[in-house]
Enzyme design. Structure first.
Site, PDB file in Angstrom:
ATOM      1  N   SER A  98       0.826  -1.204   0.000  1.00  0.00           N
ATOM      2  CA  SER A  98       0.000   0.000   0.000  1.00  0.00           C
ATOM      3  C   SER A  98       0.862   1.257   0.000  1.00  0.00           C
ATOM      4  CB  SER A  98      -0.933   0.011   1.215  1.00  0.00           C
ATOM      5  OG  SER A  98      -1.908  -0.999   1.124  1.00  0.00           O
ATOM      6  N   GLY A 144     -17.431   7.822   0.466  1.00  0.00           N
ATOM      7  CA  GLY A 144     -16.439   6.826   0.094  1.00  0.00           C
ATOM      8  C   GLY A 144     -16.675   6.343  -1.322  1.00  0.00           C
ATOM      9  N   CYS A 246      -6.172   8.133 -11.454  1.00  0.00           N
ATOM     10  CA  CYS A 246      -5.144   7.654 -10.514  1.00  0.00           C
ATOM     11  C   CYS A 246      -5.547   6.293  -9.949  1.00  0.00           C
ATOM     12  CB  CYS A 246      -4.971   8.641  -9.363  1.00  0.00           C
ATOM     13  SG  CYS A 246      -4.611  10.332  -9.849  1.00  0.00           S
ATOM     14  N   ALA A 250      -3.744   2.529  -9.558  1.00  0.00           N
ATOM     15  CA  ALA A 250      -3.586   1.858  -8.265  1.00  0.00           C
ATOM     16  C   ALA A 250      -4.315   0.521  -8.238  1.00  0.00           C
ATOM     17  CB  ALA A 250      -4.091   2.776  -7.152  1.00  0.00           C
ATOM     18  N   LEU A 346      -4.162 -25.173   8.213  1.00  0.00           N
ATOM     19  CA  LEU A 346      -3.175 -25.117   9.285  1.00  0.00           C
ATOM     20  C   LEU A 346      -3.802 -25.284  10.663  1.00  0.00           C
ATOM     21  CD1 LEU A 346      -1.353 -24.081   6.950  1.00  0.00           C
ATOM     22  CD2 LEU A 346      -0.258 -22.602   8.625  1.00  0.00           C
ATOM     23  N   GLY A 347      -5.117 -25.405  10.697  1.00  0.00           N
ATOM     24  CA  GLY A 347      -5.770 -25.573  11.991  1.00  0.00           C
ATOM     25  C   GLY A 347      -5.476 -24.410  12.920  1.00  0.00           C
ATOM     26  N   GLU A 371     -10.193   1.492  -2.446  1.00  0.00           N
ATOM     27  CA  GLU A 371     -10.063   1.797  -3.875  1.00  0.00           C
ATOM     28  C   GLU A 371     -11.146   1.108  -4.714  1.00  0.00           C
ATOM     29  OE1 GLU A 371      -6.107   1.976  -5.458  1.00  0.00           O
ATOM     30  OE2 GLU A 371      -5.270   2.384  -3.477  1.00  0.00           O
TER      31      GLU A 371
END
Length: 392
Positions: A98, A144, A246, A250, A346-347, A371
């Protein structure tokens, strides 16, 4: 400190589609991540602290503005190289990617594309070396997914502009030297302004208590009658299309970056399945675990093909906003699914900092939102294929 044993999957031999320069750029970034990022990132994520010492290394591998022309301090690389750098950095951590992505696509890109020569020469070389760190101010507390509703504004005071408003969820904000801020003029037209740290009335409070992107620094941008010199207005593009341009850059980087996170989760789960013994055999020898791994490598391969083709289109100047949205949405969703399946394999160990999977999973919960949210990108594709804007 565990060694970084990561081996990148390439099930369809996609390296054959890459140039020697592409592979050199990718391998240099991969080596840097193995040496400088993975040995420390779990500790910094646990502390919710950004490892600022990585800034120098990010600059050295071309992580700041890799596609910016060399005359302005960039590496002058193509879009596939940029994507591969983002992939390898996010394999280490989404938060570190980021920082690189914001600096490259949301700060350097608009100054390069929308700025004048004086602005390019003043800011871009210092951003490329990491001497300056930048941030991007678009999202507001109440706006947003609908950035056109922003209330941050500036007035022409004759010899300067007077900027007022606030932005939030801003990566790099707490320590950024400059901010590319999007605000409305008195006619309601959106423009970009370069705001510098130290300008009176400009503050950047840090956002705390995050469960995601914990090794990334996030904050707000507050503008209280900030006097911005007129020469800091980006002159070459205005309107909402300017910041969205932009975001195209990104989001393209995110589409590649998410593959890196998915690859790391897959590689961790594959290795664990070959070593973890239950009922007198490795769990990788069971049908259920093989199903998970087979689906993971299939989805990673599909995402690799999607982004490679998108990179070719970007290099040719033919990639559309909707195509970029599709790749961002698909690849982040793919990475989240793989992270969740890998965690289950992986428990209990999957929730610990002994392995990277839970950190990736938490990080990707932000990546799937910022984004452009998962749902908004779905509607962008829907609008593109039907011609009807469902979000208006």
């Amino acid at each position: 400190m565990k060694p970084d044993l990561f081996q990148a999957p390439d099930y369809y031999l996609l390296d054959d589609l890459l140039s020697e320069e592409h592979k050199l750029v990718r391998d240099a970034t991969r080596a840097w991540v193995k040496r400088d990022v993975t040995p420390i990132i779990e500790e910094y994520a646990q502390r919710a602290e950004f490892p600022k010492q990585l800034i120098k290394g990010l600059a050295e591998i071309g992580g700041f503005g890799p596609y910016i022309p060399e005359e302005y301090g960039g590496a002058g690389l193509d879009q596939i190289s940029y994507g591969l750098i983002m992939q390898e950095i996010e394999r280490g951590d989404s938060g570190i990617r980021s920082t690189s992505s914001v600096q490259s696509s949301l700060v350097m890109y608009p100054i390069w594309k929308y700025g004048n020569e004086e602005q390019r020469n003043k800011y871009l070389p210092k951003l490329a070396t990491g001497e300056f760190i930048g941030c991007f101010g678009l999202t507001e507390p109440d706006f947003g997914s609908n950035p056109s509703g922003m209330i941050t504004n500036f007035k022409d005071m004759g010899d300067h502009y007077l900027l007022n408003g606030a932005k939030m969820w801003i990566s790099n904000a707490p320590f950024a030297d400059i901010a590319v801020v999007w605000a409305k003029n008195e006619e309601g037209r959106i423009h970009g302004l370069i705001v510098e740290r130290g300008m009176e009335g400009f503050s950047t409070p840090e956002t705390h208590n995050k469960w995601s992107l914990r090794a990334s620094s996030t904050g707000e941008l507050i503008f209280d009658n900030v006097k911005v010199p007129k020469e800091n207005l980006l002159p070459n593009k205005s309107g909402l299309g300017a910041p969205l341009g932009c975001l195209d850059s990104a989001r393209y980087g995110i589409a590649w970056g998410a593959i890196g996170a998915a690859m790391d989760c897959y590689d961790t789960a594959l290795r664990y399945s070959q070593q973890r013994i239950q009922f007198d055999k490795p769990i990788g020898a069971t049908q259920l675990q093989q199903k998970k791994l087979a689906e993971m490598i299939t989805e990673i391969t599909k995402a690799q093909l999607l982004t490679w083709r998108l990179g070719v289109l970007r290099n040719e100047g033919r990639a559309t906003t909707a195509q970029i949205s599709m790749a961002k949405r698909n690849n982040v969703d793919m990475a989240l699914t793989i992270a969740r399946d890998a965690r289950q394999m992986l428990g209990g160990m999957g929730i610990t900092g002994e392995y990277s999977i839970m950190r990736h999973m938490m990080n990707l919960e932000s990546v799937v939102t910022y984004e452009g949210t998962h749902d908004i990108h779905l509607l962008i594709t829907g609008m593109d294929v039907t011609g009807f804007p469902a979000f208006k």
